[in-house]
Design an enzyme around this catalytic site. Structure first.
Site, PDB file in Angstrom:
ATOM      1  N   LYS A 200       0.790  -0.754   0.277  1.00 38.67           N
ATOM      2  CA  LYS A 200       0.071  -0.151   0.391  1.00 38.67           C
ATOM      3  C   LYS A 200       0.606   1.229   0.472  1.00 38.67           C
ATOM      4  O   LYS A 200       0.252   2.148  -0.966  1.00 38.67           O
ATOM      5  CB  LYS A 200      -0.839   0.142   1.403  1.00 38.67           C
ATOM      6  CG  LYS A 200      -0.285  -0.070   2.833  1.00 38.67           C
ATOM      7  CD  LYS A 200       0.235   1.409   2.987  1.00 38.67           C
ATOM      8  CE  LYS A 200       0.798   1.074   4.545  1.00 38.67           C
ATOM      9  NZ  LYS A 200       1.232   1.974   5.261  1.00 38.67           N
ATOM     10  N   THR A 257      -3.792   5.477   4.314  1.00 41.79           N
ATOM     11  CA  THR A 257      -2.577   6.208   3.197  1.00 41.79           C
ATOM     12  C   THR A 257      -2.333   6.529   2.192  1.00 41.79           C
ATOM     13  O   THR A 257      -2.172   7.728   2.242  1.00 41.79           O
ATOM     14  CB  THR A 257      -1.588   4.446   3.025  1.00 41.79           C
ATOM     15  OG1 THR A 257      -0.976   3.730   4.607  1.00 41.79           O
ATOM     16  CG2 THR A 257       0.207   5.092   3.340  1.00 41.79           C
TER      17      THR A 257
END
Length: 347
Positions: A200, A257
């Site tokens: 990610k 994120t």
């Protein structure tokens, strides 16, 4: 508070924003924390100021947090060791503690990255350097932005271990009785939880690029979704469970994120999308952005496992091969047309 799980002595290796946030959470549980800083200068500043003004300003260190730059002191009589150093330091730090690690202490990797050269996940690095720890080893991942954790914002995470009892034990170590703001779930899918937390970071760089170019929510959603598909395919090739990536360490961590300007990886992408050089952006951020080395590793893993990862390859061209953001987006859009396909299928 249940004293059976409180007042443990724990060592946190790494005094950046992430390690400091973990220290705040665990000290709030009445544990005695020894926070290890790699540099003596940083350790002295933390002891003097009782605040991590360099990486996590505005949050005083509780009295239950000691600070040291001495590994012997950090690991003395510890009941658990938490790795919160950057991925490129995990191996060397693990080698340094090999003779110091108490035989019954658990080892928790909170580092979200992949090792360059080997392509190892952090659990693989630790098992190679610290033989015999598999039954005591766990990893932590999820949507855990350090500043929000320090603020006491309700947060959830996942602890995964090869042995369920180890995950449950660490779950209890983190469980907060008085002011519950950090909720821990358990898993036995170590591979999936680690890969979700690592990949990610690379995807977030791409989201930052899209935002800097003003591409809007359609591009953001497409990049996140296709990036998640790449993560799942790589994960399944390594033995992870596909359903893990729909949880906190997959979709959850990706959302946090990729959407937050608190994210270093997002800021890397945003800066590059503005036309800045990678070195300039990293210098401005002043901390490790794990998505940068992870992108390099992902292309190697894609070749090794025969998994097609076009977004990761595009990010590699952007970060390391001199392609412009506009070029990589255009090349992605001009790829041969295909069906969306199954999670583990070809792209």
């Amino acid at each position: 508070m249940d004293r059976r799980v409180a007042e443990r002595r724990l060592a946190i290796l790494g005094a950046g924003s992430w390690g400091t946030a973990l220290a705040l959470i665990l000290a709030d549980n009445a544990h005695r924390i020894c926070l290890w800083a790699r540099s003596q200068e940083h350790a002295m500043a933390l002891r003097r100021e009782r605040e991590n003004r360099r990486y996590l300003p505005g949050f005083p260190l509780p009295s239950g947090v000691e600070v040291t730059s001495c590994l012997e002191e950090a690991l003395a009589e510890t009941e658990g060791v938490i790795f919160a150093v950057p991925s490129d330091a995990v191996r060397s730090v693990a080698e340094s503690i090999r003779s110091l690690l108490p035989p019954s202490a658990f080892v928790l990797s909170a580092t979200k990255g992949l090792e360059e050269g080997t392509g190892f996940r952090m659990s693989q690095v630790l098992m190679e350097v610290l033989p015999g720890i598999e039954t005591r080893l766990a990893v932590l991942s999820g949507p855990n932005l350090a500043v929000e954790m320090a603020r006491g914002v309700p947060t959830a995470t996942v602890v995964a271990a090869f042995h369920e009892e180890t995950a449950r034990h660490i779950q209890q170590v983190f469980a907060q009785q008085a002011m519950p703001t950090f909720r821990v779930y358990t898993s036995t899918d170590v591979v999936g939880v680690e890969l979700g937390g690592a990949v990610k970071n690379a995807i977030a760089i791409g989201i930052g690029v899209c935002d800097a170019l003003g591409y809007g929510d359609n591009a953001r959603a497409a990049f996140m979704t296709r990036g998640l598909m790449e993560t799942i395919r790589l994960g399944r090739a390594q033995g992870a469970k596909a359903e893990t990536f729909s949880g906190l360490s997959g979709v959850g961590d990706l959302i946090a994120t990729a959407h937050s300007r608190l994210s270093r990886n997002y800021r890397v992408g945003y800066g590059i999308g503005q036309g800045k050089a990678l070195e300039e952006v990293l210098r401005e951020i002043g901390q490790v952005a794990e998505g940068v080395p992870t992108t390099r590793v992902l292309c190697d893993l894609a070749r090794r496992y025969g998994v097609e990862m076009p977004l990761s390859q595009a990010l590699h061209r952007l970060l390391f091969e001199g392609f412009s953001p506009e070029e990589i987006i255009r090349n992605l859009m001009l790829r041969p047309l295909k069906s969306e396909g199954a999670w583990c299928g070809a792209e």
